[in-house]
Every structure is written in structure tokens, then in C-alpha cells.
Design an enzyme around this catalytic site. Structure first.
Site, PDB file in Angstrom:
ATOM      1  N   SER A 153      -0.918  -8.457  14.358  1.00 17.92           N
ATOM      2  CA  SER A 153      -2.201  -7.768  14.200  1.00 17.92           C
ATOM      3  C   SER A 153      -3.328  -8.778  14.377  1.00 17.92           C
ATOM      4  O   SER A 153      -3.077  -9.972  14.562  1.00 17.92           O
ATOM      5  CB  SER A 153      -2.296  -7.111  12.812  1.00 17.92           C
ATOM      6  OG  SER A 153      -2.470  -8.116  11.846  1.00 17.92           O
ATOM      7  N   LYS A 154      -4.550  -8.247  14.286  1.00 16.74           N
ATOM      8  CA  LYS A 154      -5.756  -9.065  14.503  1.00 16.74           C
ATOM      9  C   LYS A 154      -5.766 -10.364  13.704  1.00 16.74           C
ATOM     10  O   LYS A 154      -6.252 -11.381  14.172  1.00 16.74           O
ATOM     11  CB  LYS A 154      -6.989  -8.255  14.076  1.00 16.74           C
ATOM     12  CG  LYS A 154      -7.579  -7.425  15.175  1.00 16.74           C
ATOM     13  CD  LYS A 154      -9.027  -7.113  14.882  1.00 16.74           C
ATOM     14  CE  LYS A 154      -9.178  -6.161  13.721  1.00 16.74           C
ATOM     15  NZ  LYS A 154      -9.601  -4.822  13.979  1.00 16.74           N
TER      16      LYS A 154
END
Ligand code: GLU
Length: 336
Positions: free
Chosen positions: A267-268
Site C-alpha cells: 500500500s501507499k
């Protein structure tokens, strides 16, 4: 309650061809993990000379954004991943955007209700809203205790009076559901023991993920589903729905996830893993595709390729069966 399955597939789909799909949700930027799934789905279908469909899964109005959908399409094209039917490529199964397919889902719900497979659920909205998105591993709520499964008519009336609009749940009978995953081999799950009766229609009037995906895969004539293995738990539920609707299930292949160095789903927070960011940094698509193929065990590290270059040696059985870590130094090497 005994439930009759309606005969045959009511949807007009082309038969006799391999048909796969990539089904992103426009809830965020496409990152290396989504791109890897798209690459493998593309390879599986293209190597078989089949049709690839792109389906936009935008049923969660609170999280989906049109500009993210546009970004996904642009990133896929940049990576050299094309599709035969989908946004911008009309076909027999249009529309390819779930928010435009509500009538189909409503009709399937009516069939499930008519055959006794579903019941109205008056439980709290917070609980049923969780069914909007694909329940990726670790996101699933507790097992539904069956509160509304067998309400006496007077109790149902009392609960209905106190509830603006009910959700609908699918009645899961006890016992295992088995299927043979093309990558993982034989899989057995007991969806009744895991999540219990699951939501197929949300109280806010939107079809839930499990129903929409099962109906769409059948309605679009999908023969092969390749997706992340965080959705393996959803497969038995989709199989139950397909069986109840008298529809033919596809074959499934669940590929292990890409993770960050901390072991959690990419994820980010794991840095510049978004394809858009890599593009902006001047990274070449060959470097990204080569990196994704190397992470999957298909080519040696450092190889630069476009998807078509991988077709000759493609075999699903070569894809690594364990989760693979994306390291900050790998990302740095891509942008170097
Ligand atoms: N739309 C889902 C997601 O992006 C994937 C659904 C599926 O492949 O079945 O997580």
C-alpha cells in the site's frame, strides 16, 4: 429450506472461448500489486488466445472516484496491458461498469429471494456496510450470528418497523465448499463457520461485492478468474451464489500478494508503489513489467520486458506460490 435452482444461464455470452477479466475498484491509484495481478490475468488469457475483459468495480460510492478509474485505464495502457471488452471497448456484455449494472443484480436478488436462498436482515447498518467492498484478508467482520435468519412474523414486523430499509443475506448451509484452484490446488472452506450468512444486498440499496462479482462473472461468460489470494475466502461464497442461481462457475487462480517489508499487503505507506508516481519519475514500462515478472518468478531480476515478450514462456505453474516482498531498494533501482 429446500431451494430450487433455475435451469440454464440466462445471459447472452459468447461460448467456447477462454475469457478472463481484470476487475479493479477505482478506490485508489493503481500500484505494483494491482498491476502484477493485471499482468498475470493478461498473460493467462493472451497465452490461451482468449478475450480479456476489464470491469470497473465501482459499487462503493463513498470510496470510488471517476478520476481514479480514468487513471487505472491509463496506467494499464502504459504498461502494455490491453483489453478486448471494457470501458472504451464496447462488446456483447456491456456495460462494463458495475454501477451501471444494478438491474442485473436486482434481478438475481429477486431469483434468490424467490427460491428461498435469501432473507431480509434488519441488523445495524455499520455491520452490513462492510459488505460493500471485496473483503480482503483481515477485513472481514465477525461471523454473522443469524439474528434475522428465522424471525417469527411478529418479530420481523417489529424489526421492520424500526428499520428504514433491510439488507438481504444469503443463507449459507453448514458444510464445506471445495474447489480446485489452478495455482493453489484443492481448497476447502466452510463459509458457514467463517462468516456465516453473508450480505448480498446492502441496506442502502446497492448490491454487495459477492453478488455483483458472481453475477458479472457469469453474465460476462468469464471462464478464468485470476486474482489476489486475499480473495480466496470469497470464492466459496461466489460458488454458492452461482450454484443457487444455476450459473456455471469459472475456474479460479489466486496469486499470492505482493507485500511491503513489514509483511503487510502492499500500500501507499510502502513508498512509491503507485504506477502513476513511477511514470512521473521517468521509469520505463519495460522496467516495471520486468520487475513484476521477476517478482512472480517468471524472469531473472533486472530483466526489461513488455507483457508480450513473456507470452512464449508463460505457464501459470511457474508463478511463485508465496507472498513476495517489494523492497525500498528495488523501487530505488527502478527509478535509477
Ligand atoms: N474489485 C476487487 C478489488 O479490486 C477485485 C474483485 C475480484 O477480482 O473478484 O479488490
Amino acid at each position: 429450506m429446500a431451494a430450487a435452482a433455475p435451469p440454464g444461464n440466462p445471459y447472452p455470452t459468447p461460448g467456447g472461448r477462454v475469457r478472463g477479466r481484470f476487475a479493479p475498484s477505482p478506490t485508489g491509484l493503481m500500484h505494483l500489486g494491482n498491476a502484477r495481478t493485471a499482468l498475470l490475468a493478461w498473460l493467462q488469457v493472451r497465452a490461451a488466445g482468449g478475450d480479456l475483459l476489464l470491469r470497473m468495480e465501482d459499487l462503493d460510492p463513498a470510496r470510488c472516484r471517476p478520476e481514479l478509474a480514468a487513471g487505472l485505464l491509463s496506467d494499464l495502457s502504459w504498461l502494455g496491458l490491453d483489453w478486448d471488452e471494457g470501458p472504451g471497448r464496447p462488446g456483447l456484455c456491456a456495460p462494463y461498469v458495475q454501477s451501471l449494472r444494478a438491474d442485473l443484480y436486482r434481478e438475481a436478488l429477486a431469483r434468490l429471494a424467490a427460491t428461498g436462498h435469501t432473507y431480509r436482515c434488519y441488523c445495524s447498518r455499520a455491520e452490513v456496510t462492510r459488505a460493500a467492498g471485496a473483503p480482503h484478508a483481515g477485513e472481514e467482520g465477525p461471523r454473522y450470528p443469524g439474528t434475522c435468519r428465522a424471525l417469527a412474523p411478529a418479530d420481523a414486523a417489529a424489526r421492520a418497523a424500526a428499520c428504514r430499509q433491510p439488507a438481504w443475506r444469503f443463507r449459507v448451509e453448514p458444510g464445506p465448499v471445495t474447489f480446485t484452484d489452478l495455482l493453489l490446488g484443492p481448497c476447502t472452506f466452510d463459509p458457514g463457520a467463517r462468516g456465516g450468512d453473508f450480505v448480498v444486498w446492502r441496506a442502502d440499496g446497492v448490491a454487495a461485492y459477492q453478488l455483483a462479482v458472481a453475477v458479472d462473472d457469469a453474465a460476462m461468460g468469464i471462464t478464468h478468474v485470476l486474482r489476489g489470494d486475499d480473495l480466496t475466502d470469497s470464492t466459496p461464497r461466489q460458488l454458492l451464489l452461482l450454484r443457487a442461481l444455476g450459473l456455471t462457475p469459472p475456474q479460479y487462480a489466486h496469486v499470492p500478494l505482493l507485500t511491503g517489508p513489514d509483511g503487510s499487503r502492499l500500500s501507499k505507506r510502502h513508498g512509491s508503489v503507485a504506477i502513476a508516481g513511477l511514470r512521473q519519475a521517468g521509469v520505463r514500462p519495460e522496467a516495471v513489467v520486468g520487475y513484476l515478472a521477476a517478482l512472480s518468478g517468471l524472469v531473472p531480476p533486472g530483466t526489461r520486458v513488455m507483457p508480450g515478450d513473456l507470452l512464449d514462456n508463460w505457464s501459470l505453474s511457474q508463478v511463485r506460490r508465496h507472498a513476495t516482498v517489494v523492497r525500498p531498494e528495488d523501487l530505488a533501482a527502478l527509478t535509477a
